[in-house]
Design an enzyme around this catalytic site. Structure first.
Site, PDB file in Angstrom:
ATOM      1  N   HIS A  65       0.844  -1.189   0.000  1.00 19.70           N
ATOM      2  CA  HIS A  65       0.000   0.000   0.000  1.00 19.70           C
ATOM      3  C   HIS A  65       0.882   1.242   0.000  1.00 19.70           C
ATOM      4  O   HIS A  65       1.921   1.275   0.680  1.00 19.70           O
ATOM      5  CB  HIS A  65      -0.906   0.031   1.224  1.00 19.70           C
ATOM      6  CG  HIS A  65      -1.731  -1.210   1.394  1.00 19.70           C
ATOM      7  ND1 HIS A  65      -2.675  -1.622   0.481  1.00 19.70           N
ATOM      8  CD2 HIS A  65      -1.738  -2.150   2.374  1.00 19.70           C
ATOM      9  CE1 HIS A  65      -3.229  -2.737   0.891  1.00 19.70           C
ATOM     10  NE2 HIS A  65      -2.677  -3.084   2.036  1.00 19.70           N
ATOM     11  N   GLU A  82      -1.899  -0.300   8.126  1.00 21.72           N
ATOM     12  CA  GLU A  82      -2.913  -1.205   8.644  1.00 21.72           C
ATOM     13  C   GLU A  82      -2.330  -2.032   9.782  1.00 21.72           C
ATOM     14  O   GLU A  82      -1.111  -2.167   9.915  1.00 21.72           O
ATOM     15  CB  GLU A  82      -3.466  -2.113   7.540  1.00 21.72           C
ATOM     16  CG  GLU A  82      -2.422  -2.909   6.795  1.00 21.72           C
ATOM     17  CD  GLU A  82      -2.986  -3.563   5.539  1.00 21.72           C
ATOM     18  OE1 GLU A  82      -4.192  -3.412   5.254  1.00 21.72           O
ATOM     19  OE2 GLU A  82      -2.215  -4.232   4.842  1.00 21.72           O
ATOM     20  N   HIS A 140       3.814  -7.360   1.778  1.00 24.15           N
ATOM     21  CA  HIS A 140       3.206  -8.300   2.711  1.00 24.15           C
ATOM     22  C   HIS A 140       2.201  -9.206   2.014  1.00 24.15           C
ATOM     23  O   HIS A 140       1.786  -8.947   0.875  1.00 24.15           O
ATOM     24  CB  HIS A 140       2.511  -7.543   3.855  1.00 24.15           C
ATOM     25  CG  HIS A 140       1.341  -6.708   3.396  1.00 24.15           C
ATOM     26  ND1 HIS A 140       1.488  -5.449   2.859  1.00 24.15           N
ATOM     27  CD2 HIS A 140       0.002  -6.961   3.403  1.00 24.15           C
ATOM     28  CE1 HIS A 140       0.293  -4.954   2.551  1.00 24.15           C
ATOM     29  NE2 HIS A 140      -0.619  -5.856   2.870  1.00 24.15           N
ATOM     30  N   ARG A 160      -1.119  -4.998  -6.229  1.00 24.94           N
ATOM     31  CA  ARG A 160      -0.709  -6.404  -6.233  1.00 24.94           C
ATOM     32  C   ARG A 160       0.614  -6.548  -6.985  1.00 24.94           C
ATOM     33  O   ARG A 160       0.742  -6.100  -8.129  1.00 24.94           O
ATOM     34  CB  ARG A 160      -1.776  -7.272  -6.896  1.00 24.94           C
ATOM     35  CG  ARG A 160      -2.935  -7.626  -6.003  1.00 24.94           C
ATOM     36  CD  ARG A 160      -3.838  -8.682  -6.628  1.00 24.94           C
ATOM     37  NE  ARG A 160      -4.475  -8.196  -7.836  1.00 24.94           N
ATOM     38  CZ  ARG A 160      -5.611  -7.514  -7.865  1.00 24.94           C
ATOM     39  NH1 ARG A 160      -6.237  -7.229  -6.735  1.00 24.94           N
ATOM     40  NH2 ARG A 160      -6.120  -7.109  -9.004  1.00 24.94           N
TER      41      ARG A 160
END
Length: 278
Positions: A65, A82, A140, A160
């Protein structure tokens, strides 16, 4: 009223499950699996944070991200840090956080193209009760067999890098640019509250983008600064916030001055934007 019980949005995912978690009805066996449950606010404007539950039966893609600056340059309101609280994990469950060794951007791109990135990530065994904060830029992947509460900056922006040979779109240019392909280093553990503060709480994360507190049963008064919203996420148990009843599997937003009562034995998260506890 300063407390609002949020509606839920169930999100079908190919890596989701038909057996969810107490408090969430299982989907019918012949219906698509549910991978996420989102809690949606009715407030005007877009809230800064989003709370989700994740239910995985397969690995999620290798992804990254962007940070705030990169996201805004792409036309989004914010980037995405996050955090995950692991509720349940199968014995072999893992999460990939960071790379095993530092990589250059060119090496990351090449490894994403040929699939070797899967083996160059640090796949960490995880178990119920563990907590992880993943900053923007961290390469991740969430593994299979996990039930997770995800607390994040509210933006639907995921790049992605690799998806195990599926035909889903990759975002190599933007993803590689946003990545910091280095070994994962956890943020420093926040200092505990002083005894004189008289607060029965643990600080799981203190920024950089949001604070996460954890507390148990009992009564407490929470006063939020003007314009700041908090999300109360009951992990177990039930309670009341300014007359609004809540229980595990639900989520309540709070504003202003709130009186919260949690039943004995409850386990509750409270999260709000910023880098300092209130």
């Amino acid at each position: 009223m300063t407390a609002t019980l949020l509606a839920t949005k169930r999100v079908e995912k190919p890596w989701g499950r038909h057996d969810l978690w107490p408090g969430f009805p299982d989907p019918a066996p012949d219906s698509p699996p549910i991978g996420e449950v989102w809690f949606q606010t009715p407030h005007a404007g877009e809230p800064e944070l989003l709370i989700k539950y994740l239910f995985t039966s397969d690995r999620l893609s290798v992804q990254v991200h962007p940070d705030d600056a990169e996201a805004r340059a792409a036309g989004y309101p914010r980037g995405k840090d996050e955090a995950w609280l692991i509720l349940a994990a199968e014995p072999d469950a893992t999460i990939a956080l960071g790379t095993l060794e530092p990589m250059t951007k060119d090496e990351l791109r090449a490894a994403s193209l040929d699939g070797s990135i899967e083996h160059k990530l640090d796949w960490k065994p995880v178990k119920a009760g563990e907590f992880y904060y993943s900053q923007a830029g961290t390469v991740h992947a969430i593994g299979k067999g996990l039930t997770v509460i995800e607390l994040q900056q509210n933006v639907d922006l995921t790049y992605r890098l690799y998806d195990y040979g599926s035909d889903r779109e990759l975002h190599l240019d933007a993803g590689v640019a946003a990545s910091n392909p280095v070994p994962f280093v956890p943020l420093p553990t926040p200092a505990p509250d002083s005894v004189s503060a008289g607060k029965d709480r643990t600080i799981l994360a203190e920024g950089p983008k949001f604070v996460i507190e954890r507390f148990g049963g009992g009564a407490r008064d929470i006063t939020l600064p003007e314009g700041v919203m908090a999300w109360l996420v009951p992990v177990t148990g039930s309670g009341v916030a300014d007359g609004v009843a809540w229980k595990a599997g639900e989520c309540v937003t709070l504003t202003g001055a709130c009186h919260v009562v949690a039943e004995a034995g409850a386990d509750v998260l409270l999260t709000y934007p910023g880098d300092k506890r209130i």
